[in-house]
Every structure is written in structure tokens, then in C-alpha cells.
Design a protein around this motif. Structure first.
Motif, mmCIF file in Angstrom:
data_model
loop_
_atom_site.group_PDB
_atom_site.id
_atom_site.type_symbol
_atom_site.label_atom_id
_atom_site.label_comp_id
_atom_site.label_asym_id
_atom_site.label_seq_id
_atom_site.Cartn_x
_atom_site.Cartn_y
_atom_site.Cartn_z
ATOM 1 N N GLY A 31 -63.015 -111.595 74.475
ATOM 2 C CA GLY A 31 -63.100 -110.418 73.623
ATOM 3 C C GLY A 31 -64.423 -109.689 73.704
ATOM 4 O O GLY A 31 -64.910 -109.152 72.703
ATOM 5 N N GLY A 32 -65.031 -109.660 74.892
ATOM 6 C CA GLY A 32 -66.269 -108.931 75.071
ATOM 7 C C GLY A 32 -67.521 -109.716 74.740
ATOM 8 O O GLY A 32 -68.627 -109.159 74.761
ATOM 9 N N THR A 33 -67.382 -111.013 74.465
ATOM 10 C CA THR A 33 -68.547 -111.834 74.186
ATOM 11 C C THR A 33 -68.351 -113.200 74.836
ATOM 12 O O THR A 33 -67.376 -113.417 75.562
ATOM 13 C CB THR A 33 -68.800 -111.943 72.662
ATOM 14 O OG1 THR A 33 -70.050 -112.572 72.427
ATOM 15 C CG2 THR A 33 -67.693 -112.713 71.955
ATOM 16 N N PHE A 34 -69.269 -114.132 74.588
ATOM 17 C CA PHE A 34 -69.202 -115.447 75.220
ATOM 18 C C PHE A 34 -69.368 -116.536 74.174
ATOM 19 O O PHE A 34 -70.164 -116.401 73.247
ATOM 20 C CB PHE A 34 -70.313 -115.609 76.268
ATOM 21 C CG PHE A 34 -70.111 -114.812 77.519
ATOM 22 C CD1 PHE A 34 -69.535 -115.387 78.633
ATOM 23 C CD2 PHE A 34 -70.486 -113.476 77.572
ATOM 24 C CE1 PHE A 34 -69.338 -114.650 79.799
ATOM 25 C CE2 PHE A 34 -70.299 -112.730 78.727
ATOM 26 C CZ PHE A 34 -69.714 -113.321 79.839
ATOM 27 N N PHE A 91 -58.414 -107.834 62.273
ATOM 28 C CA PHE A 91 -58.391 -109.270 62.596
ATOM 29 C C PHE A 91 -58.068 -109.531 64.052
ATOM 30 O O PHE A 91 -58.409 -110.588 64.597
ATOM 31 C CB PHE A 91 -57.400 -110.009 61.683
ATOM 32 C CG PHE A 91 -55.961 -109.609 61.873
ATOM 33 C CD1 PHE A 91 -55.182 -110.153 62.883
ATOM 34 C CD2 PHE A 91 -55.361 -108.693 61.012
ATOM 35 C CE1 PHE A 91 -53.845 -109.798 63.052
ATOM 36 C CE2 PHE A 91 -54.024 -108.332 61.169
ATOM 37 C CZ PHE A 91 -53.272 -108.875 62.190
ATOM 38 N N ARG A 92 -57.436 -108.580 64.728
ATOM 39 C CA ARG A 92 -57.046 -108.783 66.122
ATOM 40 C C ARG A 92 -58.242 -108.792 67.061
ATOM 41 O O ARG A 92 -58.123 -109.226 68.218
ATOM 42 C CB ARG A 92 -56.059 -107.693 66.548
ATOM 43 C CG ARG A 92 -54.744 -107.725 65.788
ATOM 44 C CD ARG A 92 -53.907 -106.493 66.049
ATOM 45 N NE ARG A 92 -54.575 -105.280 65.559
ATOM 46 C CZ ARG A 92 -54.058 -104.049 65.670
ATOM 47 N NH1 ARG A 92 -52.872 -103.893 66.274
ATOM 48 N NH2 ARG A 92 -54.710 -103.004 65.208
ATOM 49 N N LYS A 93 -59.385 -108.340 66.591
ATOM 50 C CA LYS A 93 -60.578 -108.262 67.430
ATOM 51 C C LYS A 93 -61.566 -109.402 67.167
ATOM 52 O O LYS A 93 -62.646 -109.429 67.752
ATOM 53 C CB LYS A 93 -61.265 -106.911 67.211
ATOM 54 C CG LYS A 93 -60.405 -105.728 67.632
ATOM 55 C CD LYS A 93 -61.107 -104.401 67.371
ATOM 56 C CE LYS A 93 -60.222 -103.230 67.777
ATOM 57 N NZ LYS A 93 -60.876 -101.920 67.482
ATOM 58 N N ILE A 94 -61.213 -110.334 66.291
ATOM 59 C CA ILE A 94 -62.087 -111.478 66.011
ATOM 60 C C ILE A 94 -62.021 -112.455 67.186
ATOM 61 O O ILE A 94 -60.929 -112.887 67.567
ATOM 62 C CB ILE A 94 -61.670 -112.199 64.718
ATOM 63 C CG1 ILE A 94 -61.741 -111.250 63.521
ATOM 64 C CG2 ILE A 94 -62.557 -113.425 64.468
ATOM 65 C CD1 ILE A 94 -61.095 -111.823 62.254
ATOM 66 N N PRO A 95 -63.150 -112.817 67.788
ATOM 67 C CA PRO A 95 -63.102 -113.834 68.853
ATOM 68 C C PRO A 95 -62.456 -115.121 68.340
ATOM 69 O O PRO A 95 -62.805 -115.626 67.273
ATOM 70 C CB PRO A 95 -64.573 -114.047 69.208
ATOM 71 C CG PRO A 95 -65.245 -112.774 68.820
ATOM 72 C CD PRO A 95 -64.521 -112.304 67.584
#
Length: 465
Positions: free
Chosen positions: A69-72, A333-337
Motif C-alpha cells: 500500500g505504498g509503504t514498507f 479503511f481500505r487504504k490502511i496497510p
């Protein structure tokens, strides 16, 4: 270096006995009563009186530095294996990732580069397959020979990791031929995305929407579907992070009819619940997939562990900071890693909730944290056992010591704990990796780079000879 562990109670999956263990270099050299009196000498003697001597834990489901999601994920192989060691786990099997359009080799090489020279304890790899095609199917055979015999596919995350039934079936056919094992994330991702959009459009934007949209029936349906595909392909199958009673029922039914179906659950599904998602945006700390289920599910999963319909407990360790990472999903909530930290807490949680709680024996505890993972994933008896010739991955465990889990004191590189303030009974006093003491009385005594890649064999009982 020779080390004698004396006066302890050796606890294995097969039983318990009071005996000494002599370690010579990296392996176990002798086991027996009063080895010193028998003339065996050592450079150091560790008195384990009143404590358990157990094989080091094996966590076969971790995600160090996973992109999502755009992070690690926050833990590196250094911080993650160190945190694992503090919790009594001496081997992790992490997931290398094939990026869409790339080869399996490129993904595996990238993960070797992340881990080599950095891990403080031993590690292996599974391979996440994002593309199933003629090239990657052929690559699977080579990876099996290199000691990476397991391949994870998804019925979830359309557009990212999702594989259709035909792709899954082809991969299963390939492992039926090469002795590998397909690991499945089994949720119906296409249906989930529809329900998630409807939930959001109806005005539920907080993390609870994540748990409501990923219905248990979607996990049960996908679990049944992939098991049936495995039966048609004549291949074994392993369900990762099983969370729902619906899914457990499908695994149990398959095993009852003789299918080589295996499954794990995770501590979060035994100790946390859907209620934890329901505290406004703070619930983001508990967002993982599959989601946390109702408290009523706990008893079903513990029964699955008792009856061996669930073979082991892994963590799906995938830590994202609440501040700055989980907050990417504030308002949607759909964007929460997706992912929780847990590699440090698994052994103690299962001892406290399982053994102290009267749900499982101490022998079954050792089995689900160490021996079953070793057997299922090609590490036994080198690891997961207290036996002559085995790696000296050993934990001197105090079954009576209590501690309180907290982000203030844990060693995982993440800013919160899912179990903040929970008191547990049982803790690791001394942790050895291949004969080297890497944790002693709460202090790290190991070194970066001590951990080695472990080449794993296909597990005999997970395939036809």
C-alpha cells in the motif's frame, strides 16, 4: 565452544524428561542424566533447574520489509530476527515477493540481499507468486532444488497478488510434480472488494469496516475452493493465517476424507477479536487480513489445534507504525496497510493462553511453535528438535516468570503493541542459535550476520513419495 545445560526439564513434542544437554560447537552432542558426572566437560555450564529446555521456536510466516500500500513493513531482517530471538524464536521463514511482470528469480535474489549479513538468527524463504505463466512455472522447479520449496498464491487482493482458479490449478499441478507446496491466502477478494466499496459508500469509513467487509463466509468459500483444486491436481495444500470457523470446517472436512490439507492460525485470531477494530481510528492498529473475528471463534480454533486440524501457529508478522503508516487509511479503511506485529510475542502468548490456560499440554505447545513447523517445512530434525546432531537452537524457558507486554519494552521496530498491558506467564531466559547465546536474561548477546539462510527440503508427509 562446549556448553552444558544441566538440571532442566527437556520438553519436546514427544514428551518430557529431566536431563542434561551438551552442545559442541553448533550442534547437540549428547543428552542424558548428569553428563558432568559421566566425565563430559564444557566451557560453560548453564543451570536450567526449575526451567524448561525446548527447541527454538520456528515462525514460518513473517514479512520483513514487505512493500504494501505504498509503504514498507518496519522490521528489517536484523530488527525482526532480533525481536524474534527475544521471544524464543530462532528461525523465521519469510516471504520473498515476485513483482508482477518479473521473474521469481529476481524476487528471491532481492530477499537474499535483504537478509544476508543482517539476520541475527537463521532464516529461510517461501516465494510469493504474483504471475503464474510458463516461465514462472518452470522456475518453480529450480527454486525447489535451491531449498525454497513453497509458493504462496492469493485469492485476495485483485490487481496486486490475486490469482484466478486456472492459475492456482496450474501451480498446484506443478508442485504435484516437483514436490513443492502451495500455500494459499484464501479469501474471496473479488467479492470482498464489492462489499468493502458498498460499506464505504454507506458511510462506514473507520477500521471496523475492514472487519465487516471481509466476511467469514468469503474465507470459508475460498478455502473450500482451493482445497478442491488441490484434490483435483493431486497436490498437498497449506492454508495460511486461518481465522474463521467456516474455513476451519472446510479444512477439517478435507482432512477427514484423506486430503493432504494443512493449515496454520495466528496468535491474533486466538487472543484478539473484531471488537478491537471498533474503537474509532485506533482500530487501525488491528487491521490485518483475514480480519479479526468474533470472540466465539477462539474456542473453535483452540479445538482445531488440539485435534491437529490446525498444525501450527505462525504470526504473519507484518508491522506498520500506527503513526505515519496505518494513518494512510484515515477516512478510508481500505487504504490502511494490512498487518500486525507479533513475532516477539507468539511463544509466550501460547504458553500463557494454552499451557497455563489449560487448553494444551506443554508438549503440544512445543509442537505447534517449533516441531510441526520444522516437519511441515523441511527443517526437521535439524531444527525443531532436541536430538543428537540437531542444530543447537535451544531456549531455556522459565514457565513461571511473568511479564507485561508493551511497546515500551518490546524489540520489534514498531510504535505499538496489539497486546499492550497484557500480562503473560512464561518467558525465555536464554536463547541459543546454533550454539551461540544470542539472548541472556533480557540482554542481546548475539551479532548481526550470525543468521544463515537454511536450505529446506520438501516435507515428506506433505507430498507423495
Amino acid at each position: 565452544m562446549r556448553t552444558l545445560i544441566s538440571n532442566g526439564t527437556i520438553v519436546t513434542a514427544e514428551g518430557s524428561q529431566t536431563a542434561d544437554v551438551l552442545i559442541d560447537g553448533e550442534t547437540i552432542a549428547a543428552i542424558g542424566a548428569d553428563l558432568a558426572a559421566a566425565g563430559m566437560t564444557a566451557d560453560e555450564t548453564i543451570d536450567a533447574g526449575g526451567k524448561y529446555v525446548i527447541p527454538g521456536g520456528i515462525d514460518v510466516h513473517t514479512h520483513m520489509e514487505l512493500p504494501f500500500g505504498g509503504t514498507f513493513a518496519k522490521d528489517t531482517f536484523e530488527t525482526g530476527t532480533r525481536a524474534a530471538a527475544f521471544g524464543g524464536t530462532t528461525t523465521v521463514v519469510d516471504f520473498a515477493v515476485q513483482s508482477k511482470g518479473q521473474s521469481l528469480r529476481a524476487g528471491l535474489d532481492a530477499w537474499h540481499a535483504k537478509a544476508e549479513g543482517n539476520a541475527v538468527a537463521d532464516y529461510g524463504f517461501h516465494m510469493i507468486m504474483s504471475d503464474v505463466n510458463d516461465q514462472t512455472l518452470a522456475e518453480m522447479d529450480q527454486l525447489v532444488t535451491e531449498g525454497v520449496p513453497d509458493f504462496k498464491l492469493f485469492t485476495a487482493y485483485p490487481g496486486v497478488f490475486y490469482s484466478d482458479d486456472g492459475s492456482i490449478f496450474r501451480a498446484l499441478q506443478q508442485t504435484a510434480r516437483n514436490g513443492g507446496l502451495i500455500m494459499m491466502h484464501a479469501e474471496n477478494g473479488l467479492a470482498i472488494d464489492i462489499v468493502a466499496a458498498q460499506t464505504f459508500d454507506a458511510g462506514t469509513t473507520d477500521p471496523i469496516g475492514h472487519g465487516l467487509a471481509r466476511k467469514a463466509v468469503f474465507e470459508g468459500e475460498a478455502t473450500n475452493r482451493v482445497i478442491r483444486l488441490a484434490e483435483a491436481a493431486g497436490a498437498p495444500i497449506y492454508i495460511v493465517h486461518l481465522s474463521a470457523s467456516d474455513a476451519l470446517a472446510e479444512v477439517r472436512a478435507a482432512r477427514d476424507r484423506g486430503t493432504r490439507a494443512f493449515a496454520e492460525t495466528c496468535p491474533q485470531y486466538l487472543f484478539l477479536s473484531l471488537d478491537d477494530l471498533g474503537h474509532g481510528f485506533d482500530g487501525a492498529k488491528f487491521v490485518c487480513s483475514p480480519p479479526l473475528r468474533s470472540r466465539e471463534t477462539w474456542d473453535d480454533l483452540w479445538t482445531g489445534l488440539v485435534k491437529d486440524d490446525l498444525q501450527l501457529v505462525a504470526t504473519d508478522h507484518c508491522p506498520f507504525d500506527f503513526h505515519g503508516q496505518k494513518e494512510l487509511g484515515r477516512g478510508d479503511f481500505r487504504k490502511i496497510p494490512n498487518g500486525l506485529p507479533g513475532v516477539e510475542d507468539r511463544v509466550d502468548l501460547l504458553h500463557d493462553g494454552g499451557v497455563v490456560g489449560g487448553r494444551i499440554s506443554r508438549e503440544r505447545w512445543v509442537e505447534i511453535i517449533a516441531t510441526a513447523p520444522a516437519r511441515l517445512f523441511g527443517l526437521y530434525p535439524q531444527k525443531g528438535s532436541i536430538s543428537i546432531g540437531a542444530d543447537a537452537d535451544i531456549v531455556v524457558y522459565d514457565p513461571n516468570r511473568t511479564r507485561t507486554i508493551s511497546a515500551k519494552t518490546h524489540h520489534m521496530n514498531v510504535d505499538y503493541s496489539c497486546y499492550e498491558g497484557r500480562k503473560v506467564q512464561g518467558a525465555s531466559d536464554i536463547v541459543m542459535s546454533r550454539g551461540l547465546v544470542i539472548v541472556r536474561d533480557g540482554e542481546f548477546t548475539g551479532r548481526k550476520g550470525h543468521g544463515r539462510f537454511v536450505k529446506r527440503a520438501p516435507a515428506d508427509h506433505a507430498r507423495l513419495a
